[in-house]
Design an enzyme around this catalytic site. Structure first.
Site, PDB file in Angstrom:
ATOM      1  CG  HIS A 150       5.714  17.426  -1.748  1.00 43.72           C
ATOM      2  ND1 HIS A 150       6.402  18.411  -2.429  1.00 43.72           N
ATOM      3  CD2 HIS A 150       6.083  17.576  -0.439  1.00 43.72           C
ATOM      4  CE1 HIS A 150       7.145  19.100  -1.588  1.00 43.72           C
ATOM      5  NE2 HIS A 150       6.973  18.617  -0.356  1.00 43.72           N
ATOM      6  CG  HIS A 206       9.403  14.702  -2.274  1.00 45.26           C
ATOM      7  ND1 HIS A 206       9.800  15.757  -3.058  1.00 45.26           N
ATOM      8  CD2 HIS A 206       9.079  15.262  -1.077  1.00 45.26           C
ATOM      9  CE1 HIS A 206       9.735  16.884  -2.372  1.00 45.26           C
ATOM     10  NE2 HIS A 206       9.288  16.619  -1.176  1.00 45.26           N
ATOM     11  CG  HIS A 220       5.152  20.290   4.383  1.00 51.42           C
ATOM     12  ND1 HIS A 220       6.222  19.616   4.947  1.00 51.42           N
ATOM     13  CD2 HIS A 220       5.320  20.169   3.026  1.00 51.42           C
ATOM     14  CE1 HIS A 220       6.990  19.120   3.997  1.00 51.42           C
ATOM     15  NE2 HIS A 220       6.457  19.442   2.812  1.00 51.42           N
ATOM     16  CG  HIS A 252      14.567  20.901   1.584  1.00 53.86           C
ATOM     17  ND1 HIS A 252      14.436  20.991   2.953  1.00 53.86           N
ATOM     18  CD2 HIS A 252      13.338  21.192   1.071  1.00 53.86           C
ATOM     19  CE1 HIS A 252      13.193  21.333   3.249  1.00 53.86           C
ATOM     20  NE2 HIS A 252      12.511  21.470   2.132  1.00 53.86           N
ATOM     21  CE1 TYR A 261       8.293  22.410   4.662  1.00 52.36           C
ATOM     22  CE2 TYR A 261      10.572  23.163   4.805  1.00 52.36           C
ATOM     23  CZ  TYR A 261       9.641  22.223   4.412  1.00 52.36           C
ATOM     24  OH  TYR A 261      10.053  21.090   3.759  1.00 52.36           O
ATOM     25  CD  GLU A 271       8.400  22.529   0.970  1.00 52.32           C
ATOM     26  OE1 GLU A 271       9.640  22.492   0.995  1.00 52.32           O
ATOM     27  OE2 GLU A 271       7.695  21.528   0.698  1.00 52.32           O
TER      28      GLU A 271
END
Length: 314
Positions: A150, A206, A220, A252, A261, A271
């Site tokens: 993503h 996501h 990112h 997260h 990261y 990431e």
């Protein structure tokens, strides 16, 4: 009409040799093509399309465009009509405008980021094939990332001037393109300001995310790993290669993903991301993170956000 998944990201790099070394030796990608303009195309081992990342030589870092793959060629016409009905201009690029890719629908999000949609890209298969495959191939480099997962885009936000392109992007992506909102972060009086939005088009938490910032940019690009153990190994790979790490291995709250990261040599943030988190479905209630718990939402363990994470982007 149906957007299936992320197809590729095209990013700018200032030192091509250093960038190739990074994406090969740290992420674990391989170069599959270099075009006449010096753009370099790479793929991860578990991807079946020709490429998922394009590196373009430039004087600064950042995003050129992000592209998503649709299920049917006819979806491009339907999405063109839907996008234009929302007041956004589009351009249909001919097949071959980008190597190995069929025609592409090009447009800009309300935040100003360039997005493209395509249906056809040369199929090359994964490195383990589709018949009696092994779970992973021999000779993996670096973190051995499975695929480009993503991207997160920084979007202009100025509540005093009535500007919130996070909310604008979210509305556009859900209404015009069929994405669904999985999680969001809200701030301000009564949580009236949508600070961040996480959207999906498949079954993972996501496929794209938007976060408010003073200016538009790339936060990112993310690469998928299997597990927390792979995240830790990726951290070792980064240390061995003297990579600048922004946020050390952690979890997260948002998406429940496990993460590191770090930066490529040009300053583009990468990431490594592991963990499905949950199965995202259109009827799943939206998860909302309020301002008082935003730190835990972003970095669950430490419960606070480092300044560079929100202020540094390309």
């Amino acid at each position: 009409m149906g957007v299936m998944r992320i197809g590729h990201a095209s990013i700018k790099v200032m030192d091509m040799a250093a960038a190739i070394k990074h994406y090969e030796n740290v992420i674990g990608m391989k170069v599959v093509h270099t075009d006449a303009q010096g753009n370099v195309y790479l793929k991860c081992w578990d991807e079946w399309d020709k490429f998922s990342l394009i590196l373009t030589p430039a004087d600064s870092a950042g995003l050129n465009h992000v592209a998503y793959k649709v299920q049917h060629d006819s979806d491009l016409e339907q999405l063109k009509a839907s996008i234009e009905a929302h007041g956004i201009k589009t351009e249909m690029l001919a097949a071959g405008a980008l190597p190995f890719v069929g025609r592409m629908l090009k447009f800009h999000l309300p935040s100003g980021h360039e997005m493209r949609l395509f249906q056809q890209k040369e199929l090359v298969g994964t490195d383990v094939g589709s018949t009696n495959p092994d779970p992973w191939p021999d000779g993996l480099k670096g973190a051995g990332a499975h695929w480009l997962d993503h991207c997160l885009l920084m979007c202009p936000l100025d509540p005093e001037k009535g500007i919130n392109t996070v909310a604008d992007n979210c509305k556009f992506m859900t209404q015009a393109m069929g994405f669904h909102l999985s999680e969001q972060a809200v701030v301000g009086p009564n949580g009236a300001i949508q600070l961040a939005a996480f959207l999906f088009c498949g079954g993972k938490p996501h496929d794209i995310a938007f976060v408010g910032a003073p200016t538009a940019g790339l936060h990112h690009v993310s690469f998928f790993l299997d597990s927390w153990a792979d995240i830790l190994k990726a951290g070792d790979v980064m240390a061995k290669n003297r990579v600048k790490i922004d946020v050390a291995p952690t979890r997260h709250g948002i998406t429940r993903g496990e993460t590191i990261y770090f930066f490529d040599p040009s300053g583009n943030r990468n990431e490594t991301f592991a963990g499905l988190g949950y199965l995202a479905q259109p009827d799943r209630p939206v998860t909302t993170w309020t301002e008082d718990s935003l730190g835990r939402g972003i970095f669950y363990h430490q419960g606070a956000v480092t300044e560079s994470f929100t202020t540094v982007y390309t």
